[in-house]
Design a protein around this motif. Structure first.
Motif, PDB file in Angstrom:
ATOM      1  N   LEU A  82       0.815  -1.696  -0.719  1.00 17.88           N
ATOM      2  CA  LEU A  82      -0.370   0.039  -0.370  1.00 17.88           C
ATOM      3  C   LEU A  82       0.967   1.304  -0.081  1.00 17.88           C
ATOM      4  N   VAL A  83       2.168   1.145   0.613  1.00 16.09           N
ATOM      5  CA  VAL A  83       2.746   2.137   1.160  1.00 16.09           C
ATOM      6  C   VAL A  83       3.607   2.849  -0.952  1.00 16.09           C
ATOM      7  N   ALA A  84       3.829   1.667  -1.008  1.00 16.67           N
ATOM      8  CA  ALA A  84       5.169   1.578  -2.234  1.00 16.67           C
ATOM      9  C   ALA A  84       3.921   2.177  -3.921  1.00 16.67           C
ATOM     10  N   SER A  85       2.181   1.494  -3.908  1.00 18.59           N
ATOM     11  CA  SER A  85       2.161   1.917  -4.559  1.00 18.59           C
ATOM     12  C   SER A  85       0.636   3.029  -4.241  1.00 18.59           C
ATOM     13  N   SER A  86       1.511   3.513  -3.305  1.00 15.60           N
ATOM     14  CA  SER A  86       1.166   5.283  -2.896  1.00 15.60           C
ATOM     15  C   SER A  86       0.625   6.273  -3.798  1.00 15.60           C
ATOM     16  N   PRO A  87       2.051   6.798  -4.779  1.00 10.09           N
ATOM     17  CA  PRO A  87       2.145   7.204  -5.954  1.00 10.09           C
ATOM     18  C   PRO A  87       1.032   6.617  -7.171  1.00 10.09           C
ATOM     19  N   LEU A 109      -2.515  18.465 -11.803  1.00 14.19           N
ATOM     20  CA  LEU A 109      -2.530  17.501 -12.028  1.00 14.19           C
ATOM     21  C   LEU A 109      -1.521  16.717 -11.159  1.00 14.19           C
ATOM     22  N   PHE A 110       0.136  16.923 -11.809  1.00 12.85           N
ATOM     23  CA  PHE A 110       1.096  16.447 -11.159  1.00 12.85           C
ATOM     24  C   PHE A 110       1.419  16.436 -10.114  1.00 12.85           C
ATOM     25  N   PRO A 111       1.291  17.780  -9.949  1.00 13.50           N
ATOM     26  CA  PRO A 111       1.629  18.633  -8.725  1.00 13.50           C
ATOM     27  C   PRO A 111       1.313  18.123  -7.969  1.00 13.50           C
ATOM     28  N   THR A 112      -0.096  18.598  -7.919  1.00 13.07           N
ATOM     29  CA  THR A 112      -1.252  17.754  -7.051  1.00 13.07           C
ATOM     30  C   THR A 112      -1.043  16.373  -6.787  1.00 13.07           C
ATOM     31  N   VAL A 113      -0.631  15.587  -7.239  1.00 10.67           N
ATOM     32  CA  VAL A 113       0.167  14.343  -7.444  1.00 10.67           C
ATOM     33  C   VAL A 113       1.641  13.581  -6.264  1.00 10.67           C
ATOM     34  N   ALA A 114       2.207  14.724  -6.431  1.00  8.00           N
ATOM     35  CA  ALA A 114       4.130  14.395  -6.263  1.00  8.00           C
ATOM     36  C   ALA A 114       3.378  15.622  -4.481  1.00  8.00           C
ATOM     37  N   ALA A 115       2.696  16.022  -4.791  1.00 11.64           N
ATOM     38  CA  ALA A 115       2.126  16.676  -3.014  1.00 11.64           C
ATOM     39  C   ALA A 115       1.469  16.042  -2.932  1.00 11.64           C
ATOM     40  N   ALA A 116       0.884  15.390  -2.477  1.00  6.18           N
ATOM     41  CA  ALA A 116       0.034  13.983  -1.911  1.00  6.18           C
ATOM     42  C   ALA A 116       0.607  13.104  -1.627  1.00  6.18           C
ATOM     43  N   VAL A 117       1.518  12.456  -2.457  1.00 11.74           N
ATOM     44  CA  VAL A 117       2.393  11.476  -2.541  1.00 11.74           C
ATOM     45  C   VAL A 117       3.687  11.885  -0.864  1.00 11.74           C
ATOM     46  N   LEU A 118       4.787  13.403  -1.450  1.00 12.84           N
ATOM     47  CA  LEU A 118       5.140  13.934  -0.632  1.00 12.84           C
ATOM     48  C   LEU A 118       5.147  13.536   1.086  1.00 12.84           C
ATOM     49  N   LEU A 119       3.546  14.781   0.843  1.00 15.34           N
ATOM     50  CA  LEU A 119       2.884  14.700   2.426  1.00 15.34           C
ATOM     51  C   LEU A 119       3.003  13.250   3.287  1.00 15.34           C
ATOM     52  N   PHE A 120       2.305  12.661   1.944  1.00 19.61           N
ATOM     53  CA  PHE A 120       2.165  11.153   2.934  1.00 19.61           C
ATOM     54  C   PHE A 120       2.972  10.746   3.670  1.00 19.61           C
ATOM     55  N   LEU A 121       4.094  10.362   2.374  1.00 13.30           N
ATOM     56  CA  LEU A 121       5.278   9.874   3.239  1.00 13.30           C
ATOM     57  C   LEU A 121       6.232  10.747   3.239  1.00 13.30           C
ATOM     58  N   VAL A 122       5.936  11.515   4.602  1.00 17.53           N
ATOM     59  CA  VAL A 122       6.542  12.676   5.565  1.00 17.53           C
ATOM     60  C   VAL A 122       5.576  12.344   6.769  1.00 17.53           C
ATOM     61  N   GLY A 123       4.542  12.013   6.217  1.00 19.44           N
ATOM     62  CA  GLY A 123       3.486  12.088   7.555  1.00 19.44           C
ATOM     63  C   GLY A 123       3.657  10.450   7.966  1.00 19.44           C
TER      64      GLY A 123
END
Length: 298
Positions: A82-87, A109-123
């Motif tokens: 789940l974590v690895a496939s989050s992007p 779209l792409f900045p939003t996806v990048a931000a969502a993945v980054l925020l999730f991994l930072v959390g």
């Protein structure tokens, strides 16, 4: 996995949803098979248990039966996948809804996806490096040496996974706040003036989202979410400066128009039935027309 055109027949939306879901499942199962392999499984377990340090007994985690060994290994692989496939998950979710937005909005779209993945991994990283060890240490201390916890593998994994995933999802708050302001769902000044309600709401969410009553967990999540909330408000203030300026102009015109009339009560005006669903500008027009009609009929 391109973004489809803005206008599609209703049935094609279901086909598009199914296609996105299949993409996610394919990537997820590939990671699941990969992480179930002994090489990755052993290293993932070492990584998960590392923050617990000397808290765990020397015997390590215990499975209560042979079937639990199998299910435990599958759970480790599932959470890791789940974590690895989050992007891929985030991309396909946003890509499915993106055609509904305007052309200038779809470029996000792409900045939003990048931000969502980054925020999730930072959390996840925040919970792993800062919260996890201290939380389990505090929980074990509640036994006061009189009661010892059985190191059940499944229970430990569930607690660790809930903390990591919970923090990862909670760290998506800035993205939500950013787009609420950007899309005009909530005016910027309303969020700024209502910061006290935001603080209380974040504390309530932190208390519900955390799997334990540890002050370390709830306090850490609350402080992190508060910092992210105000950071998102500050970023939106810079990015959407023109939109915020326009909102303030419309608000001032709205208040001035309302102040010019002798009718001070809302119910005295013959407003449309759908008044509450109209935009700010449409409400101003409707109110002006109702005021003019009220004055001419007096």
């Amino acid at each position: 996995m391109p973004v489809n055109p803005r206008v599609m027949p209703f049935t094609k939306h279901f086909i598009e949803l199914r296609k996105r879901f299949i993409y996610i499942l394919i990537v997820f199962f590939l990671f699941l098979i990969l992480f179930y392999q002994e090489y990755f499984y052993v290293r993932i377990m070492d990584l998960l248990l590392y923050p617990l340090g000397d808290i765990l007994p020397e015997s390590g985690l215990v499975a209560l039966g042979p079937f639990e060994l199998l299910t435990f290994r599958f759970k480790v692989a599932i959470y890791s996948a789940l974590v690895a496939s989050s992007p891929v998950i985030f991309y396909n979710i946003f890509a499915f809804f993106m055609p509904a937005f305007k052309k200038q909005e779809r470029k996000w779209l792409f900045p939003t996806v990048a931000a969502a993945v980054l925020l999730f991994l930072v959390g996840v990283a925040f919970a792993y490096f800062i919260i996890l060890g201290s939380t389990f240490e505090w929980l074990f201390a509640q036994g006061a040496g009189a009661v010892h916890a059985l190191p059940s593998a499944n229970l430990y994994l569930s607690g660790i996974a809930l903390l990591l995933v919970g923090f990862g999802l909670a760290f998506e708050l800035p993205l939500v706040v950013f787009y609420l302001i950007g899309w005009g769902v909530i005016p910027f000044d309303t969020l700024v003036k209502g910061w006290r309600f935001a603080v209380v709401g974040i504390m309530v969410v932190a208390a519900i989202a955390t799997p334990d009553w540890s002050p370390i967990t709830m306090g850490g999540l609350s402080l992190a979410m508060l910092a992210l909330y105000f950071a998102a408000v500050g970023l939106a203030r810079v990015v959407f400066a023109e939109k915020i300026k326009q909102q303030r102009i419309e608000q001032a015109e709205y208040e001035a128009m309302y102040a010019d009339t002798d009718l001070t009560e809302e119910q005295d005006l013959d407003l449309p039935k759908n008044f509450d669903t109209l935009s700010r500008t449409e409400q101003m027009i409707a109110r002006g027309q109702a005021q003019h009609k009220a004055h001419t009929t007096k």
